[in-house]
Design an enzyme around this catalytic site. Sequence first.
Site, PDB file in Angstrom:
ATOM      1  N   HIS A  68     -30.108  -9.150  37.210  1.00  0.00           N
ATOM      2  CA  HIS A  68     -28.830  -9.870  37.212  1.00  0.00           C
ATOM      3  C   HIS A  68     -28.035  -9.555  38.489  1.00  0.00           C
ATOM      4  O   HIS A  68     -27.598 -10.462  39.204  1.00  0.00           O
ATOM      5  CB  HIS A  68     -28.024  -9.476  35.967  1.00  0.00           C
ATOM      6  N   GLU A  69     -27.880  -8.271  38.768  1.00  0.00           N
ATOM      7  CA  GLU A  69     -27.093  -7.892  39.951  1.00  0.00           C
ATOM      8  C   GLU A  69     -27.805  -8.321  41.235  1.00  0.00           C
ATOM      9  O   GLU A  69     -27.158  -8.685  42.213  1.00  0.00           O
ATOM     10  CB  GLU A  69     -26.802  -6.387  39.953  1.00  0.00           C
ATOM     11  N   HIS A  71     -26.665 -11.747  42.082  1.00  0.00           N
ATOM     12  CA  HIS A  71     -25.355 -11.743  42.765  1.00  0.00           C
ATOM     13  C   HIS A  71     -25.531 -11.331  44.233  1.00  0.00           C
ATOM     14  O   HIS A  71     -24.943 -11.919  45.137  1.00  0.00           O
ATOM     15  CB  HIS A  71     -24.411 -10.738  42.099  1.00  0.00           C
ATOM     16  N   GLU A 129     -21.983 -16.383  39.124  1.00  0.00           N
ATOM     17  CA  GLU A 129     -22.709 -16.021  37.909  1.00  0.00           C
ATOM     18  C   GLU A 129     -23.947 -16.905  37.730  1.00  0.00           C
ATOM     19  O   GLU A 129     -24.924 -16.480  37.109  1.00  0.00           O
ATOM     20  CB  GLU A 129     -21.760 -16.126  36.710  1.00  0.00           C
TER      21      GLU A 129
HETATM   22 MG    MG Z   1     -22.418 -11.061  36.615  1.00  0.00          MG
END
Ligand code: MG
Length: 506
Positions: free
Chosen positions: A270-271, A274, A300
């Site tokens: 997830h990170e 980003h 996101e």
């Molecule tokens: Mg996030």
Amino acid sequence: MDYKDVVAKIKDYYKEIYLLSHVQAILGWDQETYMPEAAIAERAEQAALLQSLIHKRRTSDELGRLLEEAGASSDRPAGAESLSDTDAAIVRETYREYSRAIKLPEELVVRFAQVTSRAQAVWQKARIEDDFGLFAPVLSEIVDMVREMASLYGYQEHPYDALLDEYEPYAKASDIKRIFDAVEAPIVELVQRIGEINQVDDSFLHYKTDKEEQKRLSLALLDKLGYDFKRGRLDVSAHPFTTTLGSDDVRITTRFLEDFLPSSIFGTIHEAGHALYEMGISADLHGTILADGVSLGIHESQSRFWENVIGRRRSFWQKNMQLISSAIPALSDVSAESFYKAVNKVKPSFIRVEADEVTYILHIILRFRLEMGMVDGSLEVNDLPDAWNQQTKALLGIVPKKYSDGVLQDIHWSFGGIGYFPTYALGTLYASQFAHAIEKELGSIDELIAKDRLADILSWLRDKIHKYGKIYPADELCRRATGESLNPEYFIKYIEGKYGDVYNLS
Ligand code: MG
């Protein structure tokens, strides 16, 4: 002065804000990772000093004069037609930030910082003691203040628009409402159908795994996704996050739970999503206001795309299961198929941050509706727990027995972040739409994965989204990348297709 000279001056002026913001990020990163406990008091002062320097520079008369010379407040300033998209966006975004900031009197800004700082401590205590009554008075103060802010910012349709604008610039609550209304029924129905079926076995996800082994796996995954270790690093924090400390320094954190491996795997992916976004912003934009994600929803979308669309995909684990078995030998017997099914288990639960890919959006719809009510005055803070429970029952079919499993679970309201939650759901929806566009242009994602061509997918995202930074507002960016505005049908189709398969629904 020539119009282009004014824009050049605005750019020069902004550079210091850019650098100060990165210094602020360095302090924040350190605080969450390695800072010794006793350092907190002065660190808070350091952070407040930087914040006030940045705020002064963002709202100065000097900047106001430059923006006036650029005719930034009018729709079509004379001379602007000669500007590139980039320069026009610099004027637009600098004015946007400036005009929002100067609308709030300093007294209100200071009072808001004080109230929310106290509220965070009160919220922590209320959550531990499971006592909503403790939190309600300070939450009422915060709601009153954000309503005051909304009227100072100004809005056309709903006061919520003015708050949403902080996190999802140019978005409207009415659009979000329309999109959420479209998503609700099909997702609620899917969750009900899944609930009637025997659950998948995910017990092995709770086997005890060594933190060093998990770290090896996280590093291997980052390498696989194309994260650039020359421009970033991986560390550990209580809650995973991504932060940009410089144009070429985008760091991420994860956490290693010994009895729940998916936390580090999907936290890291997830990170990484980003971080890949921030790393992919065109170098031409470095040092300008445009070198940033365009909205939290688009940001996101990048983390959810890699975490869910790729990271929770069958073909990804069919191709890459050896990353797990070589980092964590104890799991070498687990098949790609059982891993895939286990990490896609769907079950209504109380806690948003632990929710699966299907039910997650229902948690956001709940919060959005309650926030709308608080902001327009139709829902009193004292009635919030009842409203929370009724809506949770309607959306998820369950009712929390404790405030800490319900209305007290999230930190957002305590820091005044009303208007923030919808961006999480927008990210999920955009991610499905981008996946659809990628398949239209590059062919099947499963085939790309099977041929080990994740880099082609990353190139598409760079080329259509990352490189632009904030040049185009989110809606325009989406239309340029996919040919249409955000359309929730892509998410509904994706979710129904994937989970029909995971749960053999006919
Ligand atoms: Mg996030």
